[in-house]
Scaffold this motif. Sequence first.
Motif, PDB file in Angstrom:
ATOM      1  N   SER A   2     -19.707 -12.797  12.389  1.00 50.00           N
ATOM      2  CA  SER A   2     -18.962 -13.911  11.830  1.00 50.00           C
ATOM      3  C   SER A   2     -19.764 -15.199  11.811  1.00 50.00           C
TER       4      SER A   2
ATOM      5  N   ARG B  63     -17.603 -11.147   7.254  1.00 48.15           N
ATOM      6  CA  ARG B  63     -17.192 -10.783   8.611  1.00 48.15           C
ATOM      7  C   ARG B  63     -17.445  -9.296   8.832  1.00 48.15           C
ATOM      8  N   SER B  64     -17.552  -8.909  10.097  1.00 45.60           N
ATOM      9  CA  SER B  64     -17.726  -7.496  10.440  1.00 45.60           C
ATOM     10  C   SER B  64     -16.378  -6.855  10.750  1.00 45.60           C
ATOM     11  N   TYR B  65     -16.178  -5.619  10.307  1.00 42.60           N
ATOM     12  CA  TYR B  65     -14.983  -4.851  10.672  1.00 42.60           C
ATOM     13  C   TYR B  65     -15.369  -3.417  10.999  1.00 42.60           C
ATOM     14  N   SER B  66     -14.819  -2.926  12.101  1.00 44.40           N
ATOM     15  CA  SER B  66     -15.116  -1.569  12.532  1.00 44.40           C
ATOM     16  C   SER B  66     -14.448  -0.567  11.612  1.00 44.40           C
ATOM     17  N   THR B  79      -9.068  -1.526   9.918  1.00 42.05           N
ATOM     18  CA  THR B  79      -7.819  -2.046  10.471  1.00 42.05           C
ATOM     19  C   THR B  79      -8.077  -3.473  10.918  1.00 42.05           C
ATOM     20  N   VAL B  80      -7.310  -4.396  10.358  1.00 43.79           N
ATOM     21  CA  VAL B  80      -7.597  -5.820  10.575  1.00 43.79           C
ATOM     22  C   VAL B  80      -6.415  -6.544  11.207  1.00 43.79           C
ATOM     23  N   GLU B  81      -6.710  -7.306  12.238  1.00 47.96           N
ATOM     24  CA  GLU B  81      -5.705  -8.128  12.899  1.00 47.96           C
ATOM     25  C   GLU B  81      -5.761  -9.535  12.332  1.00 47.96           C
ATOM     26  N   ILE B  83      -5.850 -13.259  12.452  1.00 51.64           N
ATOM     27  CA  ILE B  83      -6.109 -14.347  13.388  1.00 51.64           C
ATOM     28  C   ILE B  83      -5.596 -15.617  12.714  1.00 51.64           C
ATOM     29  N   GLY B  86      -7.585 -18.278  10.697  1.00 52.87           N
ATOM     30  CA  GLY B  86      -8.837 -17.623  10.345  1.00 52.87           C
ATOM     31  C   GLY B  86      -9.121 -17.721   8.854  1.00 52.87           C
ATOM     32  N   GLU B  87     -10.381 -17.528   8.515  1.00 53.65           N
ATOM     33  CA  GLU B  87     -10.785 -17.660   7.128  1.00 53.65           C
ATOM     34  C   GLU B  87     -10.591 -16.338   6.372  1.00 53.65           C
ATOM     35  N   VAL B  88     -10.954 -15.235   7.013  1.00 49.58           N
ATOM     36  CA  VAL B  88     -10.993 -13.941   6.328  1.00 49.58           C
ATOM     37  C   VAL B  88      -9.818 -13.018   6.692  1.00 49.58           C
ATOM     38  N   SER B  89      -9.505 -12.943   7.983  1.00 57.12           N
ATOM     39  CA  SER B  89      -8.501 -11.957   8.399  1.00 57.12           C
ATOM     40  C   SER B  89      -7.095 -12.201   7.825  1.00 57.12           C
ATOM     41  N   GLU B 246     -18.706  -3.761  22.664  1.00 53.29           N
ATOM     42  CA  GLU B 246     -18.623  -4.393  21.352  1.00 53.29           C
ATOM     43  C   GLU B 246     -17.641  -5.555  21.472  1.00 53.29           C
ATOM     44  N   PHE B 248     -15.607  -8.529  20.027  1.00 55.67           N
ATOM     45  CA  PHE B 248     -15.070  -8.923  18.720  1.00 55.67           C
ATOM     46  C   PHE B 248     -15.043 -10.432  18.549  1.00 55.67           C
ATOM     47  N   PRO B 250     -13.766 -14.470  20.424  1.00 51.52           N
ATOM     48  CA  PRO B 250     -12.976 -15.170  21.441  1.00 51.52           C
ATOM     49  C   PRO B 250     -11.715 -14.399  21.795  1.00 51.52           C
TER      50      PRO B 250
HETATM   51  C1  FAD Z   1     -18.978  -5.698  15.240  1.00 57.28           C
HETATM   52  C2  FAD Z   1     -17.622  -6.323  15.018  1.00 57.28           C
HETATM   53  C3  FAD Z   1     -16.560  -5.519  14.625  1.00 57.28           C
HETATM   54  C4  FAD Z   1     -15.300  -6.087  14.396  1.00 57.28           C
HETATM   55  N1  FAD Z   1     -14.266  -5.256  14.032  1.00 57.28           N
HETATM   56  C5  FAD Z   1     -13.035  -5.772  13.839  1.00 57.28           C
HETATM   57  C6  FAD Z   1     -11.944  -4.905  13.483  1.00 57.28           C
HETATM   58  O1  FAD Z   1     -12.090  -3.686  13.338  1.00 57.28           O
HETATM   59  N2  FAD Z   1     -10.714  -5.466  13.298  1.00 57.28           N
HETATM   60  C7  FAD Z   1     -10.498  -6.829  13.438  1.00 57.28           C
HETATM   61  O2  FAD Z   1      -9.368  -7.268  13.235  1.00 57.28           O
HETATM   62  N3  FAD Z   1     -11.524  -7.659  13.783  1.00 57.28           N
HETATM   63  C8  FAD Z   1     -12.785  -7.164  13.971  1.00 57.28           C
HETATM   64  N4  FAD Z   1     -13.811  -8.011  14.320  1.00 57.28           N
HETATM   65  C9  FAD Z   1     -13.579  -9.481  14.302  1.00 57.28           C
HETATM   66  C10 FAD Z   1     -13.816 -10.005  12.884  1.00 57.28           C
HETATM   67  O3  FAD Z   1     -15.189  -9.867  12.530  1.00 57.28           O
HETATM   68  C11 FAD Z   1     -13.486 -11.502  12.728  1.00 57.28           C
HETATM   69  O4  FAD Z   1     -14.155 -12.239  13.722  1.00 57.28           O
HETATM   70  C12 FAD Z   1     -11.996 -11.776  12.809  1.00 57.28           C
HETATM   71  O5  FAD Z   1     -11.302 -11.023  11.817  1.00 57.28           O
HETATM   72  C13 FAD Z   1     -11.715 -13.280  12.614  1.00 57.28           C
HETATM   73  O6  FAD Z   1     -12.216 -13.684  11.370  1.00 57.28           O
HETATM   74  P1  FAD Z   1     -11.502 -14.871  10.553  1.00 57.28           P
HETATM   75  O7  FAD Z   1     -12.381 -15.191   9.398  1.00 57.28           O
HETATM   76  O8  FAD Z   1     -10.089 -14.532  10.272  1.00 57.28           O
HETATM   77  O9  FAD Z   1     -11.490 -16.065  11.600  1.00 57.28           O
HETATM   78  P2  FAD Z   1     -12.554 -17.263  11.666  1.00 57.28           P
HETATM   79  O10 FAD Z   1     -12.345 -18.171  10.501  1.00 57.28           O
HETATM   80  O11 FAD Z   1     -13.913 -16.680  11.875  1.00 57.28           O
HETATM   81  O12 FAD Z   1     -12.127 -17.946  13.008  1.00 57.28           O
HETATM   82  C14 FAD Z   1     -10.918 -18.726  13.116  1.00 57.28           C
HETATM   83  C15 FAD Z   1     -10.620 -19.037  14.569  1.00 57.28           C
HETATM   84  O13 FAD Z   1     -10.306 -17.826  15.291  1.00 57.28           O
HETATM   85  C16 FAD Z   1     -11.226 -17.611  16.349  1.00 57.28           C
HETATM   86  N5  FAD Z   1     -11.597 -16.187  16.324  1.00 57.28           N
HETATM   87  C17 FAD Z   1     -12.623 -15.617  15.646  1.00 57.28           C
HETATM   88  N6  FAD Z   1     -12.667 -14.299  15.862  1.00 57.28           N
HETATM   89  C18 FAD Z   1     -11.654 -14.017  16.696  1.00 57.28           C
HETATM   90  C19 FAD Z   1     -11.192 -12.822  17.300  1.00 57.28           C
HETATM   91  N7  FAD Z   1     -11.783 -11.622  17.097  1.00 57.28           N
HETATM   92  N8  FAD Z   1     -10.102 -12.913  18.110  1.00 57.28           N
HETATM   93  C20 FAD Z   1      -9.499 -14.094  18.329  1.00 57.28           C
HETATM   94  N9  FAD Z   1      -9.903 -15.254  17.796  1.00 57.28           N
HETATM   95  C21 FAD Z   1     -10.969 -15.220  16.990  1.00 57.28           C
HETATM   96  C22 FAD Z   1     -12.420 -18.505  16.047  1.00 57.28           C
HETATM   97  O14 FAD Z   1     -13.051 -18.944  17.239  1.00 57.28           O
HETATM   98  C23 FAD Z   1     -11.802 -19.648  15.298  1.00 57.28           C
HETATM   99  O15 FAD Z   1     -11.298 -20.618  16.198  1.00 57.28           O
HETATM  100  C24 FAD Z   1     -15.085  -7.477  14.573  1.00 57.28           C
HETATM  101  C25 FAD Z   1     -16.155  -8.272  14.986  1.00 57.28           C
HETATM  102  C26 FAD Z   1     -17.403  -7.720  15.217  1.00 57.28           C
HETATM  103  C27 FAD Z   1     -18.534  -8.611  15.659  1.00 57.28           C
END
Ligand code: FAD
Lengths: 94, 255
Positions: A2, B63-66, B79-81, B83, B86-89, B246, B248, B250
Amino acid sequence: MSEHADTNAPLDGNSAAGLLHELFAVDLTSANVTCVGCGTVAEIGRERAYGGAMGVVLRCVHCEAVVLRMVRTPAGCWLEMLGARNLFVPAVEG
Amino acid sequence: MPATEAVAAPRRLEWLTATVTDVIVETPRVKSLVQDVPRWPGHRPGQHVDVRLTGEDGYQAQRSYSIASAPEAAHLTLTVERIEEGEVSPYLAGEVRPGDQFELRGPIGGYFVWTVAAQGPLFLIAGGSGIVPLMAMLRHRAAASVAVPARLIYSSRTFGDIIYRDELDRLMARRDGLEIVHTLTRSQPAGWSGGMRRIDREMVASAGFPSSQRPRTFICGPTQLVEYAASTLQELGHEASLIKTERFGPTGGVG
Ligand SMILES: Cc1cc2nc3c(=O)[nH]c(=O)nc-3n(C[C@H](O)[C@H](O)[C@H](O)COP(=O)(O)OP(=O)(O)OC[C@H]3O[C@@H](n4cnc5c(N)ncnc54)[C@H](O)[C@@H]3O)c2cc1C
């Protein structure tokens, strides 16, 4: 990995797999790297990864010394591995 | 690929177009996206993809997703949770509909991988969406019909937040050597017999394998949970080289 990853809390080197694949044709996350600083041998996937989609700094899992730095810019890709004594890419099964 | 191959066959990683064929609501905050990905080269359980979204103005977010699906499955599933903020989820776990397309590249990350060839015992620890790559391993184990002893400790906030709850129950009902311990950190339904606290040393020691059995251990989820579980296992005498993590990101309070 990310773009917004908190720089204070590293992810695992495995999260940089996609970025590293832009330069390397083989998967580097399961390759062993030897840290110049302390001699620790660890998979790239196990090292500490700081950064995001545009670049990553990998630090030794043991001594936190920088083993690899990679930055992608519109102009090209920059790789620095001063902290890595060598890299071993194992044969993979399957 | 034969085992005698010198190194992994070099492969250029390219962006592929995924078309969503089905959206499965897993929990109020989590969705699975079943996809059709032409030229998908196949994967190993535990690997991930990079997803790239491009806005109308050309702005891109990555972003990375498993990968949640087993290699044996007909379709690739993520499978995406969601957040909040968040920007992408929020897009992937909220707005995506069947027929929608986005770009992805993969599979990547050969480090966090388990196949039945690696044998066991297999010890899995997950928090929240950290279950995703571990589910690919359990689905693969079931599809291969191999009774490798396996144990999963899975931490969720509430009963309704348990991702893949019914499927995990069915996998355990096969009685093929898989044991699952759930723990719920925020609230528990009446009559709940699982854990009622965050994953701790006592839970890891009682629900896991002894270090003498040298379990292949995979820990995935919020950074804080992953670090706590990994250091606890090392205190219990598990070899660091057998523990793969692994993170993910914060905590976001999950697990
Ligand atoms: C190798 C790898 C595999 C992953 N696989 C999955 C998966 O299978 N399913 C899945 O749902 N996600 C997964 N993630 C997490 C995913 O890549 C993103 O970080 C997550 O979806 C948040 O992205 P966003 O753009 O919505 O939030 P952002 O815009 O990046 O962040 C918004 C806010 O949320 C916080 N935040 C960022 N990531 C997380 C998090 N994981 N939990 C809580 N708060 C967070 C940030 O600090 C920020 O304050 C994985 C990450 C990695 C590194």
